[in-house]
Design an enzyme around this catalytic site. Structure first.
Site, PDB file in Angstrom:
ATOM      1  N   ASP A 117       0.855  -1.181   0.000  1.00 11.47           N
ATOM      2  CA  ASP A 117       0.000   0.000   0.000  1.00 11.47           C
ATOM      3  C   ASP A 117       0.885   1.223   0.000  1.00 11.47           C
ATOM      4  OD1 ASP A 117      -2.351  -1.350   0.086  1.00 11.47           O
ATOM      5  OD2 ASP A 117      -2.524  -1.303   2.268  1.00 11.47           O
ATOM      6  N   ASP A 124      -5.053  -3.348   5.132  1.00 13.00           N
ATOM      7  CA  ASP A 124      -5.471  -2.946   6.468  1.00 13.00           C
ATOM      8  C   ASP A 124      -6.967  -3.127   6.726  1.00 13.00           C
ATOM      9  OD1 ASP A 124      -6.206  -0.923   4.760  1.00 13.00           O
ATOM     10  OD2 ASP A 124      -4.860   0.569   5.607  1.00 13.00           O
ATOM     11  N   ASP A 174      -9.683  -6.013   2.643  1.00  8.10           N
ATOM     12  CA  ASP A 174      -8.374  -6.483   2.206  1.00  8.10           C
ATOM     13  C   ASP A 174      -8.121  -7.923   2.612  1.00  8.10           C
ATOM     14  OD1 ASP A 174      -7.687  -4.102   1.032  1.00  8.10           O
ATOM     15  OD2 ASP A 174      -6.725  -3.296   2.822  1.00  8.10           O
TER      16      ASP A 174
END
Ligand code: ADP
Ligand code: MG
Length: 963
Positions: free
Chosen positions: A346, A674, A678
């Site tokens: 990310d 997170d 996900d």
């Protein structure tokens, strides 16, 4: 007996009390707590004392006795006990006792090692326990879930584990997945206001949330009514505790290897037995002797120390990783980490600091600059370099207001030495908008009082936006709308904040500079998008803001009813500086043959700008968007993913496809995440990585690894550590196995040649457990070769005993067997000479033809034993690196090796020289010449090893040139 909770003011946790059939206020008062301030810390401490920690009782650790019995319950140990009994029957009590003490020593060592490993694992588990957001002393604080007590007010949001049984006080679109408790996998919509029937089943208790279930959507607040074993989960906890710790693939493979060795040695035993019997008569003495040889062989073949050393090194490695901010949740991941080839990371918070600062605002066709940095409210808003007042720019003002209202972050007031400062609590993206508003003089707390929130659709990374509804006494913006009927009627503002294009698509009007609301035509749209483009190209993360005034709240709080005819007000752009550690970590990953792919919900421009800034985007590589990804079939994506370094505007489900495509290309993928959404991608990845700080409990629970600092650099350092651990395991597997194979060959060849057995059972045990065991442990502490991160990832399917190790084992078997048999042969020859036998003129003819039963050959046995011991101890140093020469890594650079080898030498000297130990270990004092010979022979395998490494290095270089 009364079941009314009020009857007992002592806040009993009697499980027969039910909380779902009374109102929230009654629950609060009977638990003596307060909804806006929670418990005081003193009261919480008192209750913790009284009710105990909020934990399910752990399955009791295996008792000492059980562990001892486990140790004894193994083929080898049984064999040893039989051997001891036979020795005793034969009258050889010394041998019997010696063997038994080794059995005991082995068991004790095993138990100690095992409990160490257990302890390390238990400590790690504790580290991984989730925290809960709780009100204490009027402040929202993070408290480890085990410290919750009845009466605590707990905040819930999507992705949270419910940390205890809660009576809900507030539930905004709160949906809870209760499969863990009820088996029902469809999330249950909760309702805090409900007062239910007493006998209603668990699955229908809409005003209660149960420990161990997870928040799937929405947010809420609840008061803890029961904790620990008194929760509903606690009542059925016995059922949940039977999950066994799985073996890692490596451990399984090593077990298999152990079996192969076991069978192999059994076959050789049979062979030796037959050969031996053919050579001798079938007397009882001959048969027992053959049995003792078979025992020796079995001992020689089994690497006794190996399983314990593997567990210890994995556990130690996990501890080292925790120090480096990576918490490994499964032992097996330590191995997988070492073979990772791609990191999908990310952007926000992992590659960047996630310390957002709004630096630019676009409204009414003007670009405003915002000064200041971080979450400090110092700073001002400027236009063309001059400070301005937001009051003079209505669209700017509305942008800030909408942004501050449609917001779950908070600026906490801290009074310090007379001055007021603010602390940001919550999501940085949102917090930065609060700070910007504060710089213009508008504080979120005041705004929220004036325009209280009535309802909301929480932020969701698939929808990429969030909606809140506020009561407005006077319509927003201040003087903008001429009310037709009742000037004092309450209106409602629907505020929307989200990705700019998403928000813009919901708008039909726009606020302009002239204090007007105009229809949003194509020209206007293009202006907004152009402004967005400009900001994203400067690496800014941009959000769009819009609102609409309505006289009544639509009866259905859902997208269609709320998100239409919105008035666009402006864009906010925030910077999020890259983490300083990221650049070097990226380079390190690249030299180690590991690709990094950036994944972000932000715009491609922003992604590109950040990727270029940190050096992630490589020449010729591209940035793909979620929309482009939707257009591709899997096959195409597999090709594109090879040249894509960043994915922008992706939703969580895209992450799944990216992982899939990479895995189809045979990559070993680490994927970060997170949110709740996900979790599937985290699960699918070879190494699922969850954020420790910003990650939800669900993400953490699914992950193999949790980053305690949310930092990309920690992934790289965990991979490095994973490689080091795997390499260390390889080193001691090689070390132990080659000595096992050599031992088998030594016994096999000498028996075949009709010579006595050079190594006794006790000597072999001592060799395998201590002489080899101690250095093997020291090998587990190796800090890693200098080039660990300069070599490509290890192929995942590669067996631990790969080509170069097989070569090494071959070389070592020849060298060690040669050295030991030479020492033994020379020892026999010298013994015969000393005994005054006529040795004739040929060493060989004598060796294979004389009747060795007629002499005392204990010195020769001692020489064989010491030679093999010395081989191992010298070799322990060179085996510390698989390729680098001993002189490159430094002879004394692992202090544990000095201790281990020192200890082994002391023990060796003791058993060979101390008179009362000599009979036990079957040893005899050696002369200086004999010592000289065994030392000289003992160093040969180490030299052979260094030569092998030299050729491996040469081969490496050739490979590098041809590639
Ligand atoms: P990322 O944070 O990596 O950009 P997310 O999936 O969290 O990805 O967010 C997706 C998009 O939703 C973001 O790019 C942004 O445009 C928007 N967004 C993020 N946070 C918020 C928020 N708190 N409120 C409204 N919109 C948001
Ligand atoms: Mg985000």
């Amino acid at each position: 007996m009364t079941l009314d909770p009020k009857a007992d003011k002592a806040k009993t946790q009697d499980i027969s009390i039910s909380w779902h059939d009374i109102s929230a206020d009654e629950v609060l008062s009977s638990l003596e707590t307060e909804i806006h301030s929670g418990l005081t810390s003193e009261e919480a401490a008192r209750r913790l004392e009284k009710f105990g920690p909020n934990q399910l009782q752990e399955k009791p650790r295996p008792t000492f006795l059980k562990m001892v019995i486990d140790q004894l319950n193994n083929f080898l140990v049984i064999l040893l006990i039989v051997a001891a009994v036979i020795s005793a029957i034969l009258g050889d009590y010394v041998e019997a006792i010696a063997i038994m003490s080794i059995v005991v020593l082995n068991a004790v060592l095993g138990v100690v090692q095992e409990s160490r490993a257990e302890e390390a694992l238990a400590a790690l588990k504790k580290l991984a326990a989730p925290d809960a957001q709780v009100l204490r002393d009027g402040h929202r604080v993070s408290v480890p879930a085990p410290q919750l007590v009845p009466g605590d007010i707990v905040f819930l949001e999507a992705g949270n584990f419910i940390p205890a049984d809660l009576r809900l006080l507030e539930a905004v679109n709160l949906r809870v997945e209760e499969a863990a408790l009820t088996g029902e996998s469809v999330p249950v919509q909760k309702n805090a206001a409900a007062v239910l029937d007493k006998d209603i089943p668990l699955g229908d208790r809409k005003n209660t949330a149960f420990m161990g279930t997870t928040v799937n959507y929405g947010r809420g607040r609840g008061v803890v009514v029961s904790t620990g074993m008194r929760t509903q989960l606690g009542l059925i906890a016995d059922m949940l505790q039977s999950v066994e710790e799985e073996e890692t693939p490596l451990q399984r493979r090593l077990d298999d290897l152990g079996k192969v060795l076991g069978w192999g040695s059994l076959a050789i035993c049979g062979l030796v037995f037959i050969v031996g019997l053919i050579r001798t008569d079938f007397s009882f003495a001959a048969i027992t002797e053959m049995f003792m040889i078979a025992v020796s062989l079995a001992i020689a073949a089994v690497p006794e120390g190996l399983p314990a050393v593997v567990t210890i090194s994995l556990a130690l490695g996990m501890r080292e990783m925790v120090r480096r901010h990576a918490l490994i949740r499964k032992l097996a991941s330590v191995e997988t980490l070492g073979s990772a080839t791609v990191i999908c990371s990310d952007k926000t918070g992992t590659l960047t600091q996630n310390e957002m600062t709004v630096t630019r605002i676009w409204a009414e066709d003007k670009i405003f600059e915002v000064t200041g940095s971080g979450y400090s409210t110092k700073g001002e808003i400027r236009l063309d370099g001059k400070p301005v007042s937001a009051k003079d720019y209505p669209a700017l003002l509305d942008t800030l207001w909408v942004g501050a209202l449609n917001n779950d972050a908070e600026l906490e007031v801290l009074e310090q030495n007379g001055s007021t400062t603010y602390r940001m609590v919550g999501d940085p993206t949102e917090g930065s908008i609060l700070v910007a508003a504060a710089k213009a003089g508008y504080y979120s707390a005041d705004l929220r009082n004036s325009y209280p929130r009535q309802n909301e659709i929480p932020f969701d990374s698939v929808r990429k936006r969030m909606v809140t509804i506020h009561a407005v006494e006077r319509p927003l913006p201040e003087d903008n709308i001429v009310l037709s009927d009742n000037q004092h009627r309450t209106w409602y503002a629907i505020a929307v904040k989200g990705a700019p294009d998403v928000v813009l698509n919901l708008c039909t009007q726009m606020e302009t500079g002239a204090n007007q609301i105009v229809p949003l035509d194509d020209a206007q749209r293009r202006k907004v998008l152009a402004a967005n483009d400009l900001m994203t190209k400067d690496a800014l993360r941009v959000l769009g803001l819009a609102y609409r005034l309505v006289p009544v709240i639509p009866s259905e709080v859902e997208s269609n009813a709320l998100e239409k005819d919105l008035v666009f007000v402006g864009l906010v752009g925030m910077i999020d500086p890259a983490r300083v550690e990221v650049k070097p970590a990226l380079t390190k990953a690249r030299t180690a043959g590991i690709r990094t792919i950036m994944i972000t919900g932000d715009y491609p421009n922003t992604a590109r700008a950040v990727a270029e800034d940190i050096g992630l985007l490589r020449p010729g590589h591209q940035v793909l968007t979620g929309a482009q990804l939707n257009e591709m079939d899997d096959e195409r994506l597999r090709q594109e993913v090879k040249v894509t370094d960043a994915f922008a505007r992706v939703s969580p489900e895209h992450k799944m496809r990216i992982v899939d495509a990479l895995r189809a290309n045979d990559e070993i993928v680490a994927m970060t995440g997170d949110g709740v959404n996900d979790a599937p991608a985290i699960k699918l990845a070879d190494i699922g990585v969850a954020m420790g700080i910003t990650g939800t409990d669900v993400a953490k629970e699914t992950a193999d690894m949790v980053l305690t600092d949310d930092n990309y650099a920690s992934i790289v350092s965990a991979i490095e550590q994973g490689r080091i651990i795997y390499n260390n395991i390889r080193k001691f597997v090689f070390f132990l196995l080659s000595s096992n194979v050599a031992e088998i060959m030594i016994i096999f060849l000498s028996t075949l040649a009709g010579l006595p057995t050079p190594l006794t059972a006790i000597q072999l045990l001592m060799l395998n457990l201590l002489t080899d065991g101690a250095p093997a442990l020291a090998l587990a502490m190796e800090k890693g070769d200098p080039d660990v991160m300069q070599r490509p990832p290890r192929p995942k399917k590669e067996s631990i005993i790969n080509g170069s190790m097989q070569l090494g084992i071959l070389v070592q078997t020849i060298a060690q067997t040669g050295a030991v048999l030479t020492a033994f042969g020379v020892g026999l020859y010298w013994s015969a000479q000393a005994a005054g036998l006529d040795t004739g003129d040929s060493f060989w003819r004598f060796l294979f033809s004389f009747d060795w039963k007629s002499i005392d050959y204990q010195t020769a046995e001692t020489m064989a034993f010491v030679t093999l011991s010395m081989c191992e101890l010298f070799r322990a140093y060179t085996v510390r690196s698989e390729r680098a020469s001993l002189f490159t890594i430094g002879v004394f650079s692992n202090k544990w090796m000095q201790y281990a080898v020192g200890l082994s030498i002391v023990l060796l000297l003791l058993v060979t020289t101390v008179p009362f130990l000599q009979p036990i270990f079957n040893t005899h004092s050696m002369s200086a010449a004999e010592w000289g010979l065994v030392l000289g022979l003992g160093i040969l395998p180490a030299i052979a090893e260094e030569i092998t490494k030299f050729f491996l290095r040469a081969n490496d270089r050739k490979h590098l040139h041809t590639v």
